[in-house]
Design a protein around this motif. Structure first.
Motif, short mmCIF file in Angstrom:
data_model
loop_
_atom_site.label_atom_id
_atom_site.label_comp_id
_atom_site.label_asym_id
_atom_site.label_seq_id
_atom_site.Cartn_x
_atom_site.Cartn_y
_atom_site.Cartn_z
N LEU A 301 42.04 30.91 39.77
CA LEU A 301 42.53 32.71 39.68
C LEU A 301 43.86 33.23 40.03
N ASP A 302 45.08 32.83 38.96
CA ASP A 302 46.21 33.73 38.96
C ASP A 302 46.22 33.72 37.56
N GLU A 303 47.97 33.91 37.69
CA GLU A 303 48.52 34.40 36.22
C GLU A 303 48.05 33.39 34.71
N GLN A 304 47.99 32.15 35.03
CA GLN A 304 47.47 31.73 33.84
C GLN A 304 45.87 32.21 33.30
N PRO A 324 28.26 44.72 34.91
CA PRO A 324 29.93 44.76 35.65
C PRO A 324 29.73 42.80 35.85
N VAL A 325 30.96 43.05 36.31
CA VAL A 325 31.85 41.51 36.58
C VAL A 325 32.24 41.64 37.97
N VAL A 326 31.54 40.20 38.78
CA VAL A 326 32.63 39.42 39.77
C VAL A 326 33.75 37.69 39.48
N ALA A 327 33.64 37.65 40.27
CA ALA A 327 34.58 36.09 40.44
C ALA A 327 34.35 35.32 41.58
N VAL A 328 33.96 33.71 41.33
CA VAL A 328 34.49 32.95 42.21
C VAL A 328 35.37 32.65 42.32
N CYS A 329 36.51 31.43 42.99
CA CYS A 329 37.12 30.49 42.62
C CYS A 329 37.42 29.18 44.10
N GLY A 330 38.24 29.08 44.01
CA GLY A 330 39.42 27.88 44.72
C GLY A 330 39.75 28.94 45.71
N ARG A 331 40.93 29.56 45.16
CA ARG A 331 41.35 30.25 45.03
C ARG A 331 42.26 31.03 44.47
N ARG A 332 42.87 32.65 44.74
CA ARG A 332 42.80 33.13 44.15
C ARG A 332 44.46 34.14 44.02
N THR A 333 45.63 34.20 43.64
CA THR A 333 46.86 34.77 43.41
C THR A 333 46.93 36.24 43.09
N GLU A 338 45.35 43.68 39.46
CA GLU A 338 45.04 42.80 38.28
C GLU A 338 43.70 41.96 37.91
N LEU A 339 42.82 42.48 38.84
CA LEU A 339 41.42 41.84 38.58
C LEU A 339 40.84 43.32 37.99
N LYS A 340 40.90 44.07 38.32
CA LYS A 340 40.60 45.72 37.89
C LYS A 340 40.67 45.61 36.72
N SER A 341 41.88 45.78 36.34
CA SER A 341 42.84 45.43 34.59
C SER A 341 41.93 44.89 33.54
N ALA A 342 41.46 43.24 34.23
CA ALA A 342 41.16 41.89 33.00
C ALA A 342 39.36 42.46 33.66
N GLY A 343 38.84 43.31 34.02
CA GLY A 343 37.18 43.64 33.92
C GLY A 343 36.41 43.06 34.91
N ILE A 344 37.40 42.51 36.36
CA ILE A 344 36.47 42.37 37.31
C ILE A 344 36.97 43.05 38.08
N GLU A 345 35.31 43.76 38.79
CA GLU A 345 35.14 43.90 40.21
C GLU A 345 36.39 43.36 41.66
N ALA A 346 35.69 41.95 41.71
CA ALA A 346 35.86 41.53 43.06
C ALA A 346 36.43 40.02 42.71
N ALA A 347 36.84 39.28 43.72
CA ALA A 347 37.04 37.67 43.52
C ALA A 347 36.47 37.60 44.82
N TYR A 348 36.03 36.20 44.66
CA TYR A 348 35.17 35.49 46.47
C TYR A 348 35.80 34.03 46.70
N ALA A 349 36.43 34.08 47.50
CA ALA A 349 37.59 32.89 47.07
C ALA A 349 37.59 31.72 48.34
N LEU A 350 36.71 29.93 47.72
CA LEU A 350 36.98 29.32 49.22
C LEU A 350 37.85 29.54 50.50
N THR A 351 38.96 30.10 49.24
CA THR A 351 39.95 30.10 50.48
C THR A 351 39.66 31.24 51.78
N ASP A 352 38.47 32.16 51.82
CA ASP A 352 38.27 33.04 52.19
C ASP A 352 37.40 32.27 53.25
N LEU A 353 37.16 31.87 53.03
CA LEU A 353 35.84 30.65 54.48
C LEU A 353 36.87 29.63 54.92
#
Length: 385
Positions: A301-304, A324-333, A338-353
């Motif tokens: 989840l990045d600028e692209q 409502p929408v949340v996201a999962v990803c490998g990594r996030r930048t 920025e997430l909220k402006s795109a309509g995503i309330e929160a993001a969970y990344a594998l790099t958190d674990l």
């Protein structure tokens, strides 16, 4: 009525397909889910369609450097075919080094031809991950076009050869008059110029600055000949200047190394936003109606992601349904803002674990299940809602 969680992710490139991501998330949530793997027209589009009920048709076609490769398209018996350019003509099909001057889109044309012979009424062409910068010339050749030099000889395949193009003979072109063609792409580049296929995407396919100049001139020649011989509003060549107008200058004409141009010029295709069109095709609108949450995501989840990629498209479609929408990803930048402006309330990344990116890639499935369990707890998803 029991409400479900709609799990609608794109692939985690290099580790999990979209269907695998959806299955792992569902396993970790422990609540009723509906899985809808999605794609934006690039790599994984056929897989997403097959996961949603389309049949997979596999045939042998010409790869980007001439080798024979197995490639698939998705088929719906009602007459819709989903053809993914990356399947036949993608970078992942290259046997070795990239070949920016000679790589061809011929195999993509072979997939389209097979679908038309099967009785397709609509062909959805997903553009992304292309290995070629040939203006879609190879695709047109596979459908029966002859690209001829001044001596009347057929040009070899590949973008660079187009600089010798003198005329285009469509007398043997496949009859596609009863077929609707839709290009699913979020690329808005024209065919030519500083924002065109050669300048922007050529270097990603191995083109040197000299190669880019060669390809730009070759694509300009293709546009000029197509204009002169087939009455297109397009690039007009005079006083040694090619002016990108009409078809050549249309947003999306530069997609996939110019395959967008050939689709517009020879197939009279309509270019539609990739993720929006594919969500409609896969039935997102119906499935989101009774959902209490949508989970989307992709590998990074990045600028692209903000430029028309699948997670943002899913979020926008869910917002229209008030879910409502949340996201999962490998990594996030992306930042929370920025997430909220795109309509995503929160993001969970594998790099958190797991902070090691290599382990995240290697152990993406189990980590994603753990991440989904954490998400379920945070969102209080236990029970039926």
């Amino acid at each position: 009525m029991v409400q479900h969680v709609l799990v609608a992710p794109d692939k985690f490139k290099g580790s999990l397909t979209a269907a695998e991501v959806a299955a792992r998330v569902s396993a970790g949530l422990g609540v009723p889910t509906v899985e809808l793997p999605v794609a934006d027209g690039g790599d994984g589009t056929v897989d997403a369609a097959v996961a949603c009920g389309f049949d997979r048709i596999t045939i042998e076609v010409t790869g980007p450097t001439g080798e024979r490769v197995p490639a698939s398209y998705a088929w719906q018996p009602a007459g819709t075919a989903v053809v993914e350019l990356a399947e036949a003509s993608g970078l992942r099909r290259l046997p070795g080094d990239r070949e920016p001057l000679t790589a061809t889109s011929y195999g993509t044309g072979e997939l389209i031809a097979d679908a038309v012979r099967r009785g397709a009424k609509r062909v959805v062409l997903g553009l992304g991950g292309s290995a070629c910068t040939d203006g879609g010339a190879g695709m047109a050749q596979a459908l029966g076009a002859r690209l001829l030099d001044a001596a009347g000889d057929d040009l070899p395949r590949g973008g660079a050869a187009l600089k010798e193009l003198d005329r285009i003979d469509l007398s043997g072109f496949m009859n596609v008059s009863g077929v609707e063609f839709v290009v699913a792409s979020d690329v808005d580049n024209p065919l030519l110029g500083p924002h065109g296929a050669a300048a922007v995407y050529g270097p990603q396919k191995g083109a040197t600055p000299g190669d880019v100049r060669t390809l730009e001139a070759a694509l300009a020649r293709l546009a000029a000949v197509a204009t002169a011989t087939h009455g297109l509003m397009g690039a007009v060549e005079h006083d040694d200047v090619v002016r990108a107008m009409g078809v050549a200058g249309a947003p999306g004409a530069g997609a996939a190394g110019g395959v967008g141009f050939a689709a517009l010029a020879f197939l009279h295709a309509e270019i539609r936003p990739g993720i929006d069109y594919l969500l409609d095709l896969l039935g997102f609108g119906e499935l989101v109606q009774d959902a209490r949450l949508v989970i989307t995501g992709e590998g990074s989840l990045d600028e692209q992601s903000l430029r028309g990629k699948a997670p943002v498209g899913v979020a926008q479609a869910a917002a229209r349904a008030g879910v409502p929408v949340v996201a999962v990803c490998g990594r996030r930048t992306l930042t929370d803002a920025e997430l909220k402006s795109a309509g995503i309330e929160a993001a969970y990344a594998l790099t958190d674990l797991e902070p090691d990116p290599a382990r995240c890639m290697a152990e993406a499935g189990p980590l994603l299940e753990r991440l989904a369990t954490r998400l379920a707890a945070d969102r209080h998803l236990e029970g039926n809602g």
